[in-house]
Motif scaffolding. Structure first.
Motif, PDB file in Angstrom:
ATOM      1  N   SER A  43       1.840 109.624  -1.838  1.00  0.00           N
ATOM      2  CA  SER A  43       0.616 110.188  -2.413  1.00  0.00           C
ATOM      3  C   SER A  43      -0.593 109.538  -1.778  1.00  0.00           C
ATOM      4  O   SER A  43      -0.600 108.316  -1.522  1.00  0.00           O
ATOM      5  CB  SER A  43       0.573 109.965  -3.927  1.00  0.00           C
ATOM      6  N   GLY A  44      -1.638 110.339  -1.563  1.00  0.00           N
ATOM      7  CA  GLY A  44      -2.885 109.819  -1.024  1.00  0.00           C
ATOM      8  C   GLY A  44      -3.611 108.904  -1.980  1.00  0.00           C
ATOM      9  O   GLY A  44      -4.604 108.272  -1.597  1.00  0.00           O
ATOM     10  N   ALA A  45      -3.129 108.797  -3.209  1.00  0.00           N
ATOM     11  CA  ALA A  45      -3.697 107.832  -4.147  1.00  0.00           C
ATOM     12  C   ALA A  45      -3.321 106.403  -3.762  1.00  0.00           C
ATOM     13  O   ALA A  45      -3.917 105.445  -4.268  1.00  0.00           O
ATOM     14  CB  ALA A  45      -3.214 108.136  -5.574  1.00  0.00           C
ATOM     15  N   ASN A  46      -2.337 106.281  -2.861  1.00  0.00           N
ATOM     16  CA  ASN A  46      -1.877 104.970  -2.408  1.00  0.00           C
ATOM     17  C   ASN A  46      -2.184 104.777  -0.927  1.00  0.00           C
ATOM     18  O   ASN A  46      -2.584 105.707  -0.231  1.00  0.00           O
ATOM     19  CB  ASN A  46      -0.369 104.820  -2.646  1.00  0.00           C
ATOM     20  N   ARG A  47      -1.956 103.540  -0.461  1.00  0.00           N
ATOM     21  CA  ARG A  47      -2.137 103.214   0.955  1.00  0.00           C
ATOM     22  C   ARG A  47      -0.799 102.727   1.512  1.00  0.00           C
ATOM     23  O   ARG A  47      -0.056 102.021   0.833  1.00  0.00           O
ATOM     24  CB  ARG A  47      -3.211 102.125   1.130  1.00  0.00           C
ATOM     25  N   TYR A  48      -0.536 103.089   2.779  1.00  0.00           N
ATOM     26  CA  TYR A  48       0.750 102.755   3.389  1.00  0.00           C
ATOM     27  C   TYR A  48       0.527 102.250   4.813  1.00  0.00           C
ATOM     28  O   TYR A  48      -0.468 102.586   5.469  1.00  0.00           O
ATOM     29  CB  TYR A  48       1.665 103.989   3.464  1.00  0.00           C
ATOM     30  N   THR A  49       1.500 101.478   5.286  1.00  0.00           N
ATOM     31  CA  THR A  49       1.537 101.097   6.702  1.00  0.00           C
ATOM     32  C   THR A  49       2.904 101.464   7.270  1.00  0.00           C
ATOM     33  O   THR A  49       3.905 101.538   6.553  1.00  0.00           O
ATOM     34  CB  THR A  49       1.302  99.588   6.899  1.00  0.00           C
ATOM     35  N   LEU A  50       2.926 101.686   8.581  1.00  0.00           N
ATOM     36  CA  LEU A  50       4.165 101.941   9.310  1.00  0.00           C
ATOM     37  C   LEU A  50       4.103 101.099  10.574  1.00  0.00           C
ATOM     38  O   LEU A  50       3.193 101.274  11.402  1.00  0.00           O
ATOM     39  CB  LEU A  50       4.288 103.422   9.653  1.00  0.00           C
ATOM     40  N   HIS A  51       5.045 100.187  10.731  1.00  0.00           N
ATOM     41  CA  HIS A  51       5.009  99.244  11.859  1.00  0.00           C
ATOM     42  C   HIS A  51       6.118  99.539  12.860  1.00  0.00           C
ATOM     43  O   HIS A  51       7.279  99.727  12.482  1.00  0.00           O
ATOM     44  CB  HIS A  51       5.153  97.807  11.363  1.00  0.00           C
ATOM     45  N   PHE A  52       5.753  99.587  14.134  1.00  0.00           N
ATOM     46  CA  PHE A  52       6.714  99.665  15.234  1.00  0.00           C
ATOM     47  C   PHE A  52       6.635  98.361  16.018  1.00  0.00           C
ATOM     48  O   PHE A  52       5.582  98.028  16.562  1.00  0.00           O
ATOM     49  CB  PHE A  52       6.385 100.822  16.175  1.00  0.00           C
ATOM     50  N   ALA A  53       7.744  97.634  16.059  1.00  0.00           N
ATOM     51  CA  ALA A  53       7.781  96.447  16.910  1.00  0.00           C
ATOM     52  C   ALA A  53       7.724  96.878  18.371  1.00  0.00           C
ATOM     53  O   ALA A  53       8.009  98.036  18.716  1.00  0.00           O
ATOM     54  CB  ALA A  53       9.061  95.653  16.636  1.00  0.00           C
ATOM     55  N   ALA A  54       7.382  95.949  19.243  1.00  0.00           N
ATOM     56  CA  ALA A  54       7.170  96.283  20.658  1.00  0.00           C
ATOM     57  C   ALA A  54       8.404  96.881  21.302  1.00  0.00           C
ATOM     58  O   ALA A  54       8.297  97.701  22.222  1.00  0.00           O
ATOM     59  CB  ALA A  54       6.736  95.028  21.418  1.00  0.00           C
ATOM     60  N   ASP A  55       9.596  96.490  20.843  1.00  0.00           N
ATOM     61  CA  ASP A  55      10.829  97.006  21.427  1.00  0.00           C
ATOM     62  C   ASP A  55      11.513  98.044  20.556  1.00  0.00           C
ATOM     63  O   ASP A  55      12.682  98.360  20.753  1.00  0.00           O
ATOM     64  CB  ASP A  55      11.803  95.858  21.697  1.00  0.00           C
ATOM     65  N   GLN A  56      10.776  98.581  19.572  1.00  0.00           N
ATOM     66  CA  GLN A  56      11.377  99.524  18.641  1.00  0.00           C
ATOM     67  C   GLN A  56      10.604 100.836  18.532  1.00  0.00           C
ATOM     68  O   GLN A  56      10.671 101.528  17.512  1.00  0.00           O
ATOM     69  CB  GLN A  56      11.501  98.880  17.248  1.00  0.00           C
ATOM     70  N   TYR A  57       9.869 101.180  19.576  1.00  0.00           N
ATOM     71  CA  TYR A  57       9.240 102.499  19.587  1.00  0.00           C
ATOM     72  C   TYR A  57      10.334 103.573  19.649  1.00  0.00           C
ATOM     73  O   TYR A  57      11.432 103.329  20.169  1.00  0.00           O
ATOM     74  CB  TYR A  57       8.302 102.643  20.790  1.00  0.00           C
ATOM     75  N   PRO A  58      10.058 104.754  19.149  1.00  0.00           N
ATOM     76  CA  PRO A  58      11.071 105.819  19.198  1.00  0.00           C
ATOM     77  C   PRO A  58      11.573 106.046  20.624  1.00  0.00           C
ATOM     78  O   PRO A  58      10.761 106.203  21.552  1.00  0.00           O
ATOM     79  CB  PRO A  58      10.314 107.038  18.665  1.00  0.00           C
ATOM     80  N   PRO A  59      12.887 106.041  20.842  1.00  0.00           N
ATOM     81  CA  PRO A  59      13.452 106.188  22.200  1.00  0.00           C
ATOM     82  C   PRO A  59      13.492 107.647  22.648  1.00  0.00           C
ATOM     83  O   PRO A  59      14.267 108.451  22.130  1.00  0.00           O
ATOM     84  CB  PRO A  59      14.865 105.619  22.050  1.00  0.00           C
ATOM     85  N   VAL A  60      12.636 107.998  23.591  1.00  0.00           N
ATOM     86  CA  VAL A  60      12.522 109.388  24.039  1.00  0.00           C
ATOM     87  C   VAL A  60      12.405 109.443  25.552  1.00  0.00           C
ATOM     88  O   VAL A  60      11.927 108.502  26.195  1.00  0.00           O
ATOM     89  CB  VAL A  60      11.285 110.075  23.415  1.00  0.00           C
TER      90      VAL A  60
END
Length: 490
Positions: free
Chosen positions: A379-396
């Protein structure tokens, strides 16, 4: 999403149970009805209520609604795109390509959970008279593009593009179920559809806003033409004109029995697959199938109630499926693909309309972040973070993105910085963490000027986020890489 209507046939309830009639026609290619056939369909006698019990009708109705919903919803979109010139979403007539030289924004509302990464090109193909030839130019090696071929059932039956046929110049034939010709010289590959009407969805990667002129030049070289024109030969006789019936609005698809008329109409251009002959016979017991007439007003009150109850049973099954999807027990990879890969799982095919026309897994993966790390709805009533470590970006092999959608509409979210997603081409302009990774801030209000480069704006209310991994690497496909969790910070 395939517009396939013959408005002269007044099918009333049959759409939902359209599949049944196809069994009666075996595996012969669907065809445009003659005047005599139309008259016969218009006066066709519904199945007698005494032929089956209301309890049996309810069970069949549930099965048919689950089966038919993707066909009806897809038809709604294709009618807007290729038939109704007054619709704001109209693209082009059948067998013409329409290039969209921009990405989707909140103003685009015809398709739910739209991709805002790649400018699209659209071609609705009518394959009844002859195959169509799609031609593409040479595209630079590091730019991803794809052409997704989706039939009237919403199966992704094949692809052309970077991950499948490469980035060289190419001419491709797309043929309908009745074509048995040999591959002409100069054709790189032939794609066979099991339905007469299909959708070709082009995606061309945009690296950044300044790159749009190059994308436009590429799009201008995409070409769609009949096979006879490509060969320089006389064209075959034209297919009969189709008078497309008006689709239901999105919300009416779950409340109106007109649903079954539309389903029947779509099925009339879909030859029955051998795996579904018995299923079609079952649907036929309540009068559903291509070219069948089904008049809800002629049903007994008991039978009409039974069919409506079957629809409600189907909607309950769908709701349970959505819950499994939200909890990760069903993944996006289960919702899109060929008939063979999906193994005729009709509920999963219906769940795919959450993001209709999504890619098959090897072309793109869609980790969906619908909950935070503790299983709570977003919900936009809350705040969130999403962290990608340097070696954990999505593999594409191509690129990845994270896109914001409001709920329940599943549309892009208007915001003061006009940012609807964060993707890997944006990484050089984002603020890095001490570990070399990045932290994204997902919330309604700005996290502060020093963090706005990493801000994905959310609506004030309920929302969901979709990751997209284009041309995923093996680590994503085999599950050795998994998406990080959203952390609620307030």
């Amino acid at each position: 999403m395939n517009g396939f209507s013959r408005s002269t046939i007044r099918l009333t309830l049959a759409s939902m149970f359209t599949l049944a009639i196809l069994a009666a026609y075996g595996n012969q290619p669907a065809h445009a009805a003659t005047t005599a056939e139309q008259d016969e369909a218009a006066t066709a006698k519904p199945v007698a209520a005494s032929a089956i019990t209301p309890a049996e009708a309810r069970t069949i109705a549930k099965q048919a609604y689950i089966y038919g919903y993707p066909l009806v919803d897809s038809y709604r979109i294709q009618y807007a795109y290729f038939v109704d010139k007054s619709d704001p979403s109209y693209k082009a007539p059948w067998n013409h390509i329409k290039n969209i030289p921009n990405v989707y924004t909140p103003a685009d509302t015809a398709v739910q959970t739209p991709n805002s990464d790649t400018p699209y090109s659209w071609a609705g193909l009518d394959l009844r008279a002859e195959p169509m030839v799609l031609s593409v130019p040479k595209i630079e090696k590091d730019r991803y593009y794809s052409i997704q071929f989706t039939d009237a059932y919403t199966f992704n039956f094949d692809y052309a593009g970077t991950a499948t046929t490469g980035n060289d110049v190419g001419n491709f034939i797309v043929a309908g179920p009745g074509w048995k010709g040999e591959t002409p010289k100069g054709i790189k590959k032939v794609f066979h559809s099991e339905t007469d009407f299909i959708l070709a969805i082009y995606r061309t990667q945009l690296f950044n806003p300044a790159d749009i002129d190059i994308v436009k030049k590429i799009q201008a070289q995409y070409k769609v033409q009949p096979l006879s024109q490509f060969l320089g030969t006389a064209p075959p006789s034209a297919a009969p004109t189709v008078d497309f019936i008006k689709p239901l609005a999105k919300d009416e698809e779950k409340t109106s029995l007109e649903f079954f008329n539309i389903m029947n109409f779509v099925l009339s251009y879909c030859p029955t697959d051998p795996s579904e002959v018995e299923l079609m016979k079952r649907f036929a017991e309540i009068g559903v199938g291509g070219d069948m007439a089904f008049d809800a007003d002629k049903l007994s009150p008991e039978m009409k109630t039974a069919i409506e109850q079957g629809r409600e049973d189907a909607l309950q099954a769908y709701a349970e499926g959505v819950m499994k999807f939200s909890e990760g027990r069903v993944s996006a990879a289960d919702l899109f693909g060929t008939r063979q890969s999906m193994k005729n799982n009709y509920l999963n095919r219906w769940l795919g309309t959450i993001g209709i026309y999504g890619n098959s897994e090897r072309e793109a993966m869609y980790p969906v972040l619908r909950q935070d790390s503790e299983g709570r709805a977003l919900s936009g009533a809350n705040r969130y973070t999403l962290h990608f470590a340097a070696d954990q970006y999505p593999p594409v092999n191509a690129f990845w993105s994270l896109t914001m959608y409001d709920l329940p509409q599943s549309l892009l979210v208007s915001n003061p910085i006009n940012r609807y997603l964060i993707n890997s081409p944006m990484l050089p302009n984002m603020k890095k963490d001490a570990d070399g990774g990045i932290t994204l801030y997902i919330q309604n209000e700005s996290p502060g000027k020093d963090k706005e480069s990493n801000w994905l704006p959310a609506p004030k209310g309920a929302f969901t986020t979709y990751m997209r991994l284009y041309w995923p690497k093996q680590a994503a496909l085999d599950g050795s890489w998994t998406a990080p969790k959203l952390i609620r910070t307030n």
